[in-house]
Enzyme design. Structure first.
Site, PDB file in Angstrom:
ATOM      1  N   TYR A 236       0.925  -1.236  -0.141  1.00 55.64           N
ATOM      2  CA  TYR A 236       0.149  -0.140  -0.142  1.00 55.64           C
ATOM      3  C   TYR A 236       0.974   1.145   0.001  1.00 55.64           C
ATOM      4  CZ  TYR A 236      -3.099   3.622   1.649  1.00 55.64           C
ATOM      5  OH  TYR A 236      -3.800   4.905   1.804  1.00 55.64           O
TER       6      TYR A 236
ATOM      7  N   ASP B 229      -8.121  -3.578  -1.242  1.00 50.35           N
ATOM      8  CA  ASP B 229      -9.371  -2.707  -1.723  1.00 50.35           C
ATOM      9  C   ASP B 229      -8.907  -1.489  -2.419  1.00 50.35           C
ATOM     10  OD1 ASP B 229      -9.800  -0.379   0.715  1.00 50.35           O
ATOM     11  OD2 ASP B 229      -8.554  -2.306   1.349  1.00 50.35           O
TER      12      ASP B 229
ATOM     13  N   LYS C 270     -11.170  -9.232   5.494  1.00 49.18           N
ATOM     14  CA  LYS C 270     -11.786  -7.810   5.619  1.00 49.18           C
ATOM     15  C   LYS C 270     -12.415  -7.323   4.366  1.00 49.18           C
ATOM     16  CE  LYS C 270     -10.604  -3.123   6.859  1.00 49.18           C
ATOM     17  NZ  LYS C 270      -9.468  -2.165   6.982  1.00 49.18           N
TER      18      LYS C 270
END
Length: 539
Positions: free
Chosen positions: A268, A303, A375
């Site tokens: 990320y 995500d 998640k």
């Protein structure tokens, strides 16, 4: 009662090959991480040894001390050897005073030899071991509270974000959310904190779109949620962010203050904060070793890829990243129950059969990682400001979570992309979750997509594309320097369409190659935290 989700009929050989390829892609990156240290890894080690506090300009003493050591003797041999040698020579009576004197340039550091070297390293190990024992005690305290109060009665755990910028305002909001049914409270960080190469000190009251992650803020929120846990009769978990330039330090502080989950993705920071790839992989390995020791569940950030890339075309990149995150996490010592691997409901709702594809993607993730909590992230990219449409989309998202047995469900807000949610917005969002879970939670038992139907076919297609992508990464033995193939794939924009070369990015100047063995110029690298984390020891 736990019900096994419906199973996809995936080719077991394709699943095994995907994991094998992920291991082959990740292993050279682990070796790269093992050959390097960073400024933040060294600072985290001193924080475990007990160094706290900051100067009048709020620059942490740990930054001053590591900077001084680096300037005089370098960090190739680790920071603790010269630091504890200086303490043993009487340069200062304790670690804090030594850091204060180092900040003013009144300490002389050296690389000791012989008995002095042995004594310094023994003293360093003793002090860092005390910090790791605190982490162990905090893990034991969590386990005692869960035995006494109990976990939420069923999954998914309901995960809700609070973040006003002021920790004193965050606390009552978090407690109210827990009373209304939230199982996990995430305190989102102040905008841009991931790019700070220091951890702010003390309680903070002036964050932007979030609250600064500090040790004192962690302590205050954990104490408040402990009170609420006793009130509601279940253990309420606390989440923050171990990412950015201070990933290892924040992981250490989380372990010391008993946080339960940490956002900790292997890529990320590289992709979305332009942090140097080598620095990120070195830092994430150390941080995950700390999380493994502390019993912390990590949440990964797949995500985010779907906010910059198309959620249909790039679905396989999410699967590849999940497999890589799994490999890196397990290599660092994390167990399946600690892998909150991320995925998201981000397909454009205007796309025909979008809901069926979301089901297929969610089922694929659930089956590939059956023992991981996962998640599940709500829609954000295609929230338009129409709160009625947004509330409906969040309901569909919650329904997929119910039908596929997700472990951690982040509560979607109908005001996403409009305003920072009010307490009333959060209450309505929690009502949405409660309605769907109460009305349809058992669908995980009844839902069985036909063998060669749309959902099964789509899941197989995504898995096949993931295998193909991993094959391409592993096969890239090009001549672009000596960087591992995965770093070359990141540089090419494979994930989230972001191109991040390994020789660029923020924090590169904080990466240091370790001294590999004892030489006439020095004693070799030593880090007692890394050694004890890998050994599993506390002495």
């Amino acid at each position: 009662m736990t019900t096994t989700p419906a199973r996809l009929e995936l080719d077991p050989a394709a699943v095994r090959r995907a994991r094998t390829l992920a291991r082959r892609a990740g292993a050279p990156v682990v070796k790269l991480a093992q050959r390097h240290t960073t400024m933040s890894v060294e600072r985290a080690t001193l924080r475990l040894a007990g160094l706290r506090g900051a100067d009048h300009e709020r620059v942490p003493w740990v930054n001053h001390l590591v900077d001084a050591v680096r300037g005089q003797v370098g960090l190739e041999h680790g920071v603790t050897t010269p630091v504890y040698d200086a303490l043993r020579r009487g340069e200062a009576e304790d670690l804090t005073t030594l850091a204060q004197k180092a900040a003013s340039g009144s300490v002389s550091f050296r690389l000791p030899e012989g008995r002095d070297l042995t004594g310094a390293r023994t003293a360093a190990r003793k002090e860092v071991a005390a910090g790791l024992r605190t982490v162990d005690r905090q893990r034991a305290a969590r386990e005692r509270m869960i035995r006494r109060l109990g976990d939420p009665p069923s999954k998914p755990w309901i995960y809700l974000i609070v973040a006003t910028g002021d920790i004193d305002e965050d606390i009552p909001q978090a407690q109210a959310a827990a009373r209304e049914g939230a199982d996990v409270i995430a305190v989102i960080r102040s905008t841009g904190q991931s790019l700070l190469d220091y951890v702010p000190e003390g309680a903070t009251h002036e964050g932007y779109a979030g609250t600064y992650a500090t040790q004192e803020n962690f302590r205050l929120m954990r104490a408040a949620l402990d009170e609420t846990s006793k009130e509601v009769g279940r253990y309420v978990r606390l989440t923050n962010y171990a990412s950015g330039l201070c990933m290892p330090e924040i992981a250490a502080l989380a372990g010391l203050e008993r946080l339960d989950m940490m956002l900790n993705d292997s890529m990320y920071g590289i992709l979305f904060r332009d942090i140097n790839p080598i620095r990120t992989f070195v830092d994430q390995r150390f941080s995950r070793q700390v999380h493994a020791r502390a019993g912390i569940i990590i949440n990964t950030g797949e995500d985010n890829y779907l906010t910059t890339a198309d959620a249909v075309e790039a679905a396989h990149t999410v699967t590849v990243s999940q497999l890589l995150n799994e490999y890196f996490a397990k290599e660092a010592g994390l167990e399946d129950w600690q892998l909150g691997l991320g995925h998201a409901f981000e397909i454009n709702p205007e796309v025909p059969e979008s809901f069926r594809m979301e089901l297929a993607h969610a089922m694929l993730a659930r089956q590939l990682f059956p023992d991981a909590p996962l998640k599940w992230m709500p829609p954000t990219k295609h929230m338009t400001g129409d709160v009625f449409r947004g509330y409906l989309l969040d309901g569909f998202f919650n329904l997929v979570g119910a039908m596929t047995g997700q472990g951690i469900l982040l509560v979607g807000m109908m005001t996403e992309a409009v305003v920072t949610p009010f307490l009333s917005d959060r209450d309505l969002a929690l009502q949405n979750v409660r309605y769907v879970m109460n009305a349809a939670g058992g669908l995980v038992e009844d839902f069985h997509p036909p063998r060669d139907g749309f959902i099964q076919t789509r899941a197989r297609e995504v898995l096949g594309e993931a295998v193909t992508l991993l094959e391409g990464i592993v096969a890239d033995q090009g001549d672009r320097g000596d960087h591992p193939p995965l770093l070359r794939a990141i540089a090419d924009g494979t994930f989230g369409l972001m191109k991040r070369p390994p020789e660029a990015g923020k924090g590169l100047d904080g990466v240091v190659e370790k001294a590999r063995r004892r030489t006439p110029e020095g004693p070799g690298y030593d880090n007692p935290a890394t050694t004890m984390l890998e050994e599993g020891s506390t002495r």
